[in-house]
Design an enzyme around this catalytic site. Structure first.
Site, PDB file in Angstrom:
ATOM      1  CG  ASP A 160      -1.446 -20.558  -0.611  1.00 36.37           C
ATOM      2  OD1 ASP A 160      -0.933 -20.490   0.536  1.00 36.37           O
ATOM      3  OD2 ASP A 160      -0.885 -21.170  -1.548  1.00 36.37           O
TER       4      ASP A 160
ATOM      5  CE1 TYR B  73      -3.355  -2.825   0.739  1.00 36.80           C
ATOM      6  CE2 TYR B  73      -4.599  -0.804   1.009  1.00 36.80           C
ATOM      7  CZ  TYR B  73      -4.564  -2.163   0.808  1.00 36.80           C
ATOM      8  OH  TYR B  73      -5.735  -2.849   0.674  1.00 36.80           O
TER       9      TYR B  73
ATOM     10  CG  ASP C  41     -13.477  -7.511   1.873  1.00 41.16           C
ATOM     11  OD1 ASP C  41     -13.298  -6.687   2.796  1.00 41.16           O
ATOM     12  OD2 ASP C  41     -13.950  -7.199   0.760  1.00 41.16           O
TER      13      ASP C  41
ATOM     14  CG  ASP D 152      -7.824  -5.122   1.513  1.00 38.22           C
ATOM     15  OD1 ASP D 152      -8.800  -4.628   2.112  1.00 38.22           O
ATOM     16  OD2 ASP D 152      -7.730  -5.157   0.276  1.00 38.22           O
TER      17      ASP D 152
ATOM     18  CE  LYS E  65       2.397 -18.114  -1.953  1.00 32.43           C
ATOM     19  NZ  LYS E  65       1.567 -19.332  -2.023  1.00 32.43           N
TER      20      LYS E  65
HETATM   21  C1  IPM Z   1     -10.363  -1.550   3.789  1.00 28.42           C
HETATM   22  C2  IPM Z   1     -10.639  -0.979   2.429  1.00 28.42           C
HETATM   23  C3  IPM Z   1      -9.493  -0.051   2.047  1.00 28.42           C
HETATM   24  C4  IPM Z   1      -8.226  -0.868   2.010  1.00 28.42           C
HETATM   25  C5  IPM Z   1      -9.697   0.727   0.747  1.00 28.42           C
HETATM   26  C6  IPM Z   1     -11.015   1.452   0.704  1.00 28.42           C
HETATM   27  C7  IPM Z   1      -8.540   1.661   0.481  1.00 28.42           C
HETATM   28  O1  IPM Z   1     -10.821  -1.984   1.491  1.00 28.42           O
HETATM   29  O2  IPM Z   1     -10.300  -0.764   4.761  1.00 28.42           O
HETATM   30  O3  IPM Z   1     -10.217  -2.761   3.910  1.00 28.42           O
HETATM   31  O4  IPM Z   1      -7.907  -1.484   0.990  1.00 28.42           O
HETATM   32  O5  IPM Z   1      -7.518  -0.886   3.010  1.00 28.42           O
HETATM   33 MN    MN Z   2     -10.680  -3.994   2.315  1.00 28.01          MN
END
Ligand code: IPM
Ligand code: MN
Length: 360
Positions: free
Chosen positions: A225, A142, A253, A249, A193
Site C-alpha cells: 500500500d 494466480y 499498471d 500486476d 504485505k
Molecule cells: C498482465 C495482464 C495479465 C495478468 C492478464 C491479461 C491475465 O494484466 O500481463 O499484467 O494479470 O497478468
Molecule cells: Mn496486468
C-alpha cells in the site's frame, strides 16, 4: 547468430503491432547479419475461435522449440462481461507463462522527456523516473489452489484463491532482482504485505537472509500500500522493485501510466524455457483494424529481445530509432503534438525500419 522466433500476435491490435515488430526485427537482423526465422502460432481469443483453446499444444511446441517468443496481446470483449465463460483468452497467457516456466517478468518503467506532459503527475515529480519492476509470474494467487464460486454445505456461495509461495520460488526471483540492481543503481525494494500476509512474511524472511550476500546493494522493504503511494508521490525513489505476482500486476499498471506513455512500455519474461517479449499494454479491441495503435512498445520489446541475447548494438539501434521517431514527431495519434502529421501504426513502423536501414 541464428534465431528462431515464435510469433504470437493474438487478438485486437496484436496483429497490427506485431507486423511492425517483425519488420523491425528483420531489418536489424539483416543489418547485423543474423539469420532469423519466424514461426507464427495461435493464442488467445483467436485460438479459441479456431481450435477451441487459448494456448494450443502446437503453440506450446512452437514456443518451446524457439529461441524467443515475440508476443503481442490477447483478450476479447466478448469474454469480459461473462464471469462464467468456461474458457477465456487470458488463460492462454497464464498457460504460456506456466508451461514455459516464465517466473520472472521484467517491466521497465521509463519516462520519455517528450511525453512527460502526458503523465497524470506533475512534470517535476515524474521527469527522470526510471525503475524496473521484477514481478514474480508463475506463483501466488494466480496459480494457487482455488475454488470457483459455488454454494457450500451451509447454503452460502463462496470462492477462494490461495496465495502460495515456496522458498525456492521466492529465492530465485529475488536473485533476478539483485542481478538487475547490480547492473543499475544498486537499490532493491522488496514490496510485500508482511504486516498481514503469511506469504509475505516468507518473502521478507528469505530476503533478509539473502541481503547479506549483496552488501553492495541497498535493500529496503516496503508494504505494497505504501509502495503504491510512493510511486505517485516520488517515483524517482525506485530503482528495482521485486514483488509477488498480484502486487506486481497492480503496481506495473500504475507504473506504466505515470510515465504518460503506456503504449511505449515493453517487457520480458524469463525463466526455465524460452523467454517471451511483449508490450505491457493489452489488446485494445476498440483500436483494432484502425491503424492507430502505437507499435513502439512492441518494437521496444524487440530491443529487449536482442539485449537478452547480449546483442547490445542491435538493441541500441532499435532504441535510437524509436527515440528519433519521437523527436521528429513521427507519432501515432495519441501522442502526436498539435498540428503534427498523421502517422498510423504502419507509417511509424515503416519509418523506423527505414531509419534502421539508413543508419546501417
Ligand atoms: C498482465 C495482464 C495479465 C495478468 C492478464 C491479461 C491475465 O494484466 O500481463 O499484467 O494479470 O497478468
Ligand atoms: Mn496486468
Amino acid at each position: 547468430m541464428k534465431l528462431k522466433i515464435a510469433v504470437l500476435a493474438g487478438d485486437g491490435i496484436g496483429p497490427e503491432i506485431m507486423e511492425q515488430g517483425v519488420a523491425v526485427l528483420s531489418a536489424v537482423a539483416e543489418r547485423f547479419g543474423h539469420e532469423v526465422t519466424f514461426r507464427e502460432a495461435l493464442c488467445g481469443a483467436h485460438a479459441i475461435d479456431e481450435v477451441g483453446e487459448p494456448f494450443p499444444e502446437e503453440t506450446y511446441r512452437a514456443c518451446r522449440d524457439a529461441d524467443a517468443v515475440l508476443f503481442a496481446s490477447v483478450g476479447d470483449p466478448k469474454y469480459d462481461g461473462n464471469p462464467s465463460a468456461k474458457v477465456r483468452p487470458e488463460q492462454g497467457l497464464l498457460a504460456m507463462r506456466k508451461r514455459l516456466g516464465l517466473y520472472a517478468n521484467i517491466r521497465p518503467v521509463e519516462t520519455f522527456d517528450c511525453l512527460v506532459h502526458k503523465s497524470p503527475l506533475k512534470d517535476e515529480l515524474v521527469r527522470g523516473a526510471d525503475f524496473v519492476c521484477i514481478r514474480e509470474l508463475t506463483g501466488g494467487m494466480y496459480f494457487g489452489e482455488k475454488r470457483e464460486p459455488a454454494v457450500n454445505g451451509d447454503g452460502v456461495e463462496e470462492a477462494f484463491d490461495t496465495n502460495y509461495y515456496s522458498r525456492p520460488e521466492v529465492e530465485r526471483i529475488l536473485r533476478v532482482g539483485y542481478g538487475y540492481a547490480r547492473r543499475r543503481r544498486r537499490h532493491l525494494t522488496v514490496v510485500d504485505k508482511a504486516n498481514v500476509l503469511a506469504s509475505s512474511r516468507l518473502w521478507r524472511k528469505v530476503a533478509q537472509e539473502m541481503m547479506g550476500e549483496y552488501p553492495d546493494v541497498v535493500t529496503d522493504f516496503m508494504y505494497v500500500d505504501n509502495a503504491a503511494m510512493r510511486m505517485i508521490q516520488d517515483p524517482r525513489f525506485f530503482d528495482v522493485i521485486v514483488t509477488e505476482n498480484t502486487f506486481g500486476d497492480i503496481l506495473t499498471d500504475e507504473g506504466s501510466c505515470i510515465t504518460g506513455s503506456m503504449g511505449l512500455l515493453p517487457s520480458a519474461s524469463t525463466g526455465s524455457s524460452t523467454p517471451v517479449f511483449e508490450p505491457i499494454h493489452g489488446s485494445w479491441p476498440q483500436g483494432k483494424g484502425l491503424n492507430i495503435a502505437n507499435p513502439l512498445a512492441q518494437i521496444l520489446s524487440v530491443a529487449m529481445l536482442f539485449e537478452h541475447f547480449n546483442l547490445r548494438e542491435e538493441g541500441a539501434l532499435v532504441r535510437e530509432a524509436v527515440a528519433a521517431s519521437l523527436d521528429q514527431n513521427i507519432r501515432t495519434p495519441e501522442i502526436q503534438v498539435e498540428g503534427g502529421g498523421r502517422y498510423g501504426t504502419k507509417e511509424v513502423g515503416e519509418w523506423i525500419v527505414n531509419y534502421i536501414r539508413r543508419e546501417a
